[in-house]
Design a protein around this motif. Sequence first.
Motif, PDB file in Angstrom:
ATOM      1  N   VAL A 104      81.715  30.208 -19.459  1.00 45.31           N
ATOM      2  CA  VAL A 104      80.903  30.987 -20.183  1.00 45.31           C
ATOM      3  C   VAL A 104      79.723  31.878 -19.340  1.00 45.31           C
ATOM      4  CG1 VAL A 104      78.755  30.653 -21.872  1.00 45.31           C
ATOM      5  CG2 VAL A 104      80.901  29.176 -21.927  1.00 45.31           C
ATOM      6  N   VAL A 105      79.222  32.796 -19.746  1.00 46.78           N
ATOM      7  CA  VAL A 105      78.431  33.615 -19.009  1.00 46.78           C
ATOM      8  C   VAL A 105      76.989  33.482 -19.268  1.00 46.78           C
ATOM      9  CG1 VAL A 105      78.111  36.157 -18.417  1.00 46.78           C
ATOM     10  CG2 VAL A 105      80.289  35.628 -19.460  1.00 46.78           C
ATOM     11  N   PRO A 106      76.477  33.050 -18.168  1.00 47.11           N
ATOM     12  CA  PRO A 106      74.899  33.079 -18.307  1.00 47.11           C
ATOM     13  C   PRO A 106      74.247  34.321 -18.394  1.00 47.11           C
ATOM     14  CG  PRO A 106      75.847  32.077 -16.263  1.00 47.11           C
ATOM     15  CD  PRO A 106      76.789  33.019 -16.590  1.00 47.11           C
ATOM     16  N   THR A 107      72.940  34.215 -18.955  1.00 48.19           N
ATOM     17  CA  THR A 107      72.078  35.133 -19.169  1.00 48.19           C
ATOM     18  C   THR A 107      70.943  35.254 -18.300  1.00 48.19           C
ATOM     19  OG1 THR A 107      70.480  34.073 -20.876  1.00 48.19           O
ATOM     20  CG2 THR A 107      72.522  35.313 -21.656  1.00 48.19           C
ATOM     21  N   HIS A 108      70.596  34.198 -17.790  1.00 45.15           N
ATOM     22  CA  HIS A 108      69.374  34.088 -16.862  1.00 45.15           C
ATOM     23  C   HIS A 108      69.895  32.984 -15.661  1.00 45.15           C
ATOM     24  CE1 HIS A 108      67.661  35.744 -20.226  1.00 45.15           C
ATOM     25  NE2 HIS A 108      66.619  36.055 -19.401  1.00 45.15           N
ATOM     26  N   ALA A 109      69.248  32.968 -14.746  1.00 47.93           N
ATOM     27  CA  ALA A 109      69.299  31.869 -13.636  1.00 47.93           C
ATOM     28  C   ALA A 109      68.252  30.869 -13.612  1.00 47.93           C
ATOM     29  CB  ALA A 109      69.480  32.775 -12.101  1.00 47.93           C
ATOM     30  N   PHE A 110      68.481  29.891 -13.094  1.00 42.30           N
ATOM     31  CA  PHE A 110      67.375  28.785 -12.975  1.00 42.30           C
ATOM     32  C   PHE A 110      66.276  29.133 -12.638  1.00 42.30           C
ATOM     33  CE2 PHE A 110      70.961  25.191 -12.921  1.00 42.30           C
ATOM     34  CZ  PHE A 110      70.960  24.983 -14.403  1.00 42.30           C
ATOM     35  N   ALA A 111      66.308  30.009 -11.482  1.00 47.21           N
ATOM     36  CA  ALA A 111      65.250  30.641 -10.712  1.00 47.21           C
ATOM     37  C   ALA A 111      64.379  31.340 -11.614  1.00 47.21           C
ATOM     38  CB  ALA A 111      65.546  31.628  -9.418  1.00 47.21           C
ATOM     39  N   ASP A 112      64.689  32.121 -12.719  1.00 45.09           N
ATOM     40  CA  ASP A 112      63.993  32.972 -13.507  1.00 45.09           C
ATOM     41  C   ASP A 112      62.863  31.876 -14.465  1.00 45.09           C
ATOM     42  OD1 ASP A 112      65.605  35.085 -13.142  1.00 45.09           O
ATOM     43  OD2 ASP A 112      67.074  34.985 -14.626  1.00 45.09           O
ATOM     44  N   GLY A 113      63.314  30.867 -14.318  1.00 45.55           N
ATOM     45  CA  GLY A 113      62.243  29.769 -15.070  1.00 45.55           C
ATOM     46  C   GLY A 113      62.585  29.748 -16.563  1.00 45.55           C
ATOM     47  N   VAL A 114      61.864  29.156 -17.276  1.00 51.20           N
ATOM     48  CA  VAL A 114      61.838  28.937 -18.930  1.00 51.20           C
ATOM     49  C   VAL A 114      60.983  30.042 -19.356  1.00 51.20           C
ATOM     50  CG1 VAL A 114      62.987  26.699 -18.969  1.00 51.20           C
ATOM     51  CG2 VAL A 114      60.416  27.094 -18.963  1.00 51.20           C
ATOM     52  N   ASP A 115      60.124  30.486 -18.900  1.00 53.05           N
ATOM     53  CA  ASP A 115      59.216  31.586 -19.378  1.00 53.05           C
ATOM     54  C   ASP A 115      58.487  31.101 -20.649  1.00 53.05           C
ATOM     55  OD1 ASP A 115      57.759  34.091 -19.360  1.00 53.05           O
ATOM     56  OD2 ASP A 115      59.498  34.985 -20.245  1.00 53.05           O
ATOM     57  N   ASP A 116      58.932  31.686 -21.556  1.00 52.22           N
ATOM     58  CA  ASP A 116      58.244  31.303 -22.856  1.00 52.22           C
ATOM     59  C   ASP A 116      59.328  30.249 -23.865  1.00 52.22           C
ATOM     60  OD1 ASP A 116      59.929  33.096 -23.570  1.00 52.22           O
ATOM     61  OD2 ASP A 116      58.494  34.256 -24.903  1.00 52.22           O
ATOM     62  N   VAL A 117      60.466  29.905 -23.225  1.00 53.19           N
ATOM     63  CA  VAL A 117      61.232  28.784 -24.009  1.00 53.19           C
ATOM     64  C   VAL A 117      60.602  27.783 -24.460  1.00 53.19           C
ATOM     65  CG1 VAL A 117      63.315  27.661 -23.562  1.00 53.19           C
ATOM     66  CG2 VAL A 117      63.292  29.873 -22.716  1.00 53.19           C
ATOM     67  N   GLU A 118      60.917  27.336 -25.722  1.00 52.01           N
ATOM     68  CA  GLU A 118      60.394  26.394 -26.406  1.00 52.01           C
ATOM     69  C   GLU A 118      61.406  25.262 -26.407  1.00 52.01           C
ATOM     70  OE1 GLU A 118      57.750  28.051 -30.093  1.00 52.01           O
ATOM     71  OE2 GLU A 118      59.716  29.170 -29.814  1.00 52.01           O
ATOM     72  N   VAL A 119      62.633  25.428 -26.502  1.00 49.80           N
ATOM     73  CA  VAL A 119      63.515  24.178 -26.731  1.00 49.80           C
ATOM     74  C   VAL A 119      64.563  24.350 -25.538  1.00 49.80           C
ATOM     75  CG1 VAL A 119      65.001  23.047 -28.225  1.00 49.80           C
ATOM     76  CG2 VAL A 119      63.135  24.258 -29.314  1.00 49.80           C
ATOM     77  N   LEU A 120      64.773  23.413 -24.791  1.00 47.30           N
ATOM     78  CA  LEU A 120      65.935  23.398 -23.762  1.00 47.30           C
ATOM     79  C   LEU A 120      66.811  22.223 -24.346  1.00 47.30           C
ATOM     80  CD1 LEU A 120      67.190  24.419 -21.188  1.00 47.30           C
ATOM     81  CD2 LEU A 120      65.655  22.321 -20.152  1.00 47.30           C
ATOM     82  N   LEU A 121      68.094  22.899 -24.313  1.00 50.60           N
ATOM     83  CA  LEU A 121      69.282  22.018 -24.603  1.00 50.60           C
ATOM     84  C   LEU A 121      70.044  21.538 -23.330  1.00 50.60           C
ATOM     85  CD1 LEU A 121      71.124  20.421 -26.731  1.00 50.60           C
ATOM     86  CD2 LEU A 121      72.445  22.753 -26.441  1.00 50.60           C
ATOM     87  N   VAL A 122      70.051  20.134 -22.961  1.00 50.35           N
ATOM     88  CA  VAL A 122      70.753  19.742 -21.862  1.00 50.35           C
ATOM     89  C   VAL A 122      72.182  19.313 -22.211  1.00 50.35           C
ATOM     90  CG1 VAL A 122      70.997  18.533 -19.510  1.00 50.35           C
ATOM     91  CG2 VAL A 122      68.518  19.802 -20.532  1.00 50.35           C
ATOM     92  N   PRO A 123      73.418  19.765 -21.912  1.00 52.78           N
ATOM     93  CA  PRO A 123      74.564  18.960 -22.286  1.00 52.78           C
ATOM     94  C   PRO A 123      75.025  17.837 -21.315  1.00 52.78           C
ATOM     95  CG  PRO A 123      75.000  21.138 -21.324  1.00 52.78           C
ATOM     96  CD  PRO A 123      73.522  21.009 -21.252  1.00 52.78           C
ATOM     97  N   GLY A 124      75.974  17.303 -21.497  1.00 56.23           N
ATOM     98  CA  GLY A 124      76.474  16.374 -20.584  1.00 56.23           C
ATOM     99  C   GLY A 124      77.913  16.836 -19.983  1.00 56.23           C
ATOM    100  N   GLY A 125      78.694  15.810 -19.478  1.00 55.73           N
ATOM    101  CA  GLY A 125      80.025  16.301 -19.113  1.00 55.73           C
ATOM    102  C   GLY A 125      80.447  15.644 -18.001  1.00 55.73           C
ATOM    103  N   PHE A 126      81.341  15.864 -17.406  1.00 52.68           N
ATOM    104  CA  PHE A 126      81.944  15.218 -16.306  1.00 52.68           C
ATOM    105  C   PHE A 126      81.488  15.592 -15.000  1.00 52.68           C
ATOM    106  CE2 PHE A 126      85.199  14.187 -19.374  1.00 52.68           C
ATOM    107  CZ  PHE A 126      85.289  12.562 -19.237  1.00 52.68           C
ATOM    108  N   GLY A 127      80.833  16.946 -14.950  1.00 51.23           N
ATOM    109  CA  GLY A 127      80.153  17.527 -14.050  1.00 51.23           C
ATOM    110  C   GLY A 127      78.987  16.995 -13.536  1.00 51.23           C
TER     111      GLY A 127
END
Lengths: 229, 229
Positions: free
Chosen positions: A74-97
């Motif tokens: 999947v193609v990201p739109t932003h890097a973590f270093a960009d921060g969340v700025d005005d994001v209100e809801v963050l979804l964190v998935p799981g997985g074997f990684g």
Amino acid sequence: MATPKSEKSGSPSPPTRFAVALFPGFQALDVFGPLDILNLLSKKTPLSLRILAATLDPVSTRTDTTGHTTSQAVVPTHAFADGVDDVEVLLVPGGFGTRSPENIRETVEFVRAAYPNLRFLLTVCTGSAVAAMAGVLDGRRATSNKRAWAWATAQGPKVQWVPHARWVTDGNIWTSSGITAGIDMMYAFVADQFGEDVAQELADAAEYVRNTDPGVDPFAAEAENGVAK
Amino acid sequence: MATPKSEKSGSPSPPTRFAVALFPGFQALDVFGPLDILNLLSKKTPLSLRILAATLDPVSTRTDTTGHTTSQAVVPTHAFADGVDDVEVLLVPGGFGTRSPENIRETVEFVRAAYPNLRFLLTVCTGSAVAAMAGVLDGRRATSNKRAWAWATAQGPKVQWVPHARWVTDGNIWTSSGITAGIDMMYAFVADQFGEDVAQELADAAEYVRNTDPGVDPFAAEAENGVAK
């Protein structure tokens, strides 16, 4: 579309700015179960979505240690270093990684840094282990994948882990059980924020029979029996 | 893992070479519901997966006409022009991108060309409309998304459309109803090819309560009532 619940009750407007944090070896359905619901909702209510990762390189559902032979990227739109700025809801998935500390390190650091600026944190499956590693679940009630229960709960000794739950809500943190539980949790989140009628309309469009009761968990016995994944 | 059903019965080995055909405006969960099952299966049984599209550019779940404001983009591994080579199973998703003839034209042509070389064709949601446009469903029993029923069935006047079905199997073609029906269909396909015990083990790992009866379809009334999507 009916009047959002929050307007009826005078509480804040429902969130419209979402993000998801990806890492190599994320579980595909942990992400696309909830995001497919958002995509359909976005046809009626304008929403934004940032797809975040350590870099802007495509992120695969497998790594050299996850054991899969099929994968998707999947193609990201932003890097973590960009921060969340005005994001209100963050979804964190799981997985074997999540099982490789070096693989998940930047995601853990990102969640720790981002959490204070969020209105809501949502995790699916072993995404709660990532949030626990970040320390943001300390003192909170939370659940996780039932087959990875022993490992996941060990990541957060100060978390009040709930083994029998399809999902758990504690304040502004929503955590779900394994993989498909994230679908039921996201419908519940949409119901809570946008109204039950909106959530049910989206589920009907997806031809999905919801589990609307977070206490109904047919898979809890696996956590209680300590079955290893 | 138990002995695959096909070995028990002396029939051909279960398929191991899969592909999915993407187009702009595909429905994310039509793809990732079934593929998440394959990903988990591939940890126990080596499988291959080609992610096919018109070009190798990332393919988005939205187009300018689908009406979404959130989207995700997936990276193809092969172009349609590469053909299916030795692929045994092709999965065709649906989505609002199917509604634009020019947008879906190359996918339709690809399905038409690929079908004779496949062991199995699986469609989810309005993916059956794409297969119908390709002519490969003529004379076959098939189902589709219930809210898009009038449009989808009009794409294949020679198809024997079945309005009351979670999924339909006719020979080597499996078609499912809308979005999440693809999850139940893929578990049924895995059960048929790899054994029921394998399918149930994967569903338990995903904490998913299966609908194992293709005749149980709580959403059939929408097709029968002609509700528009």
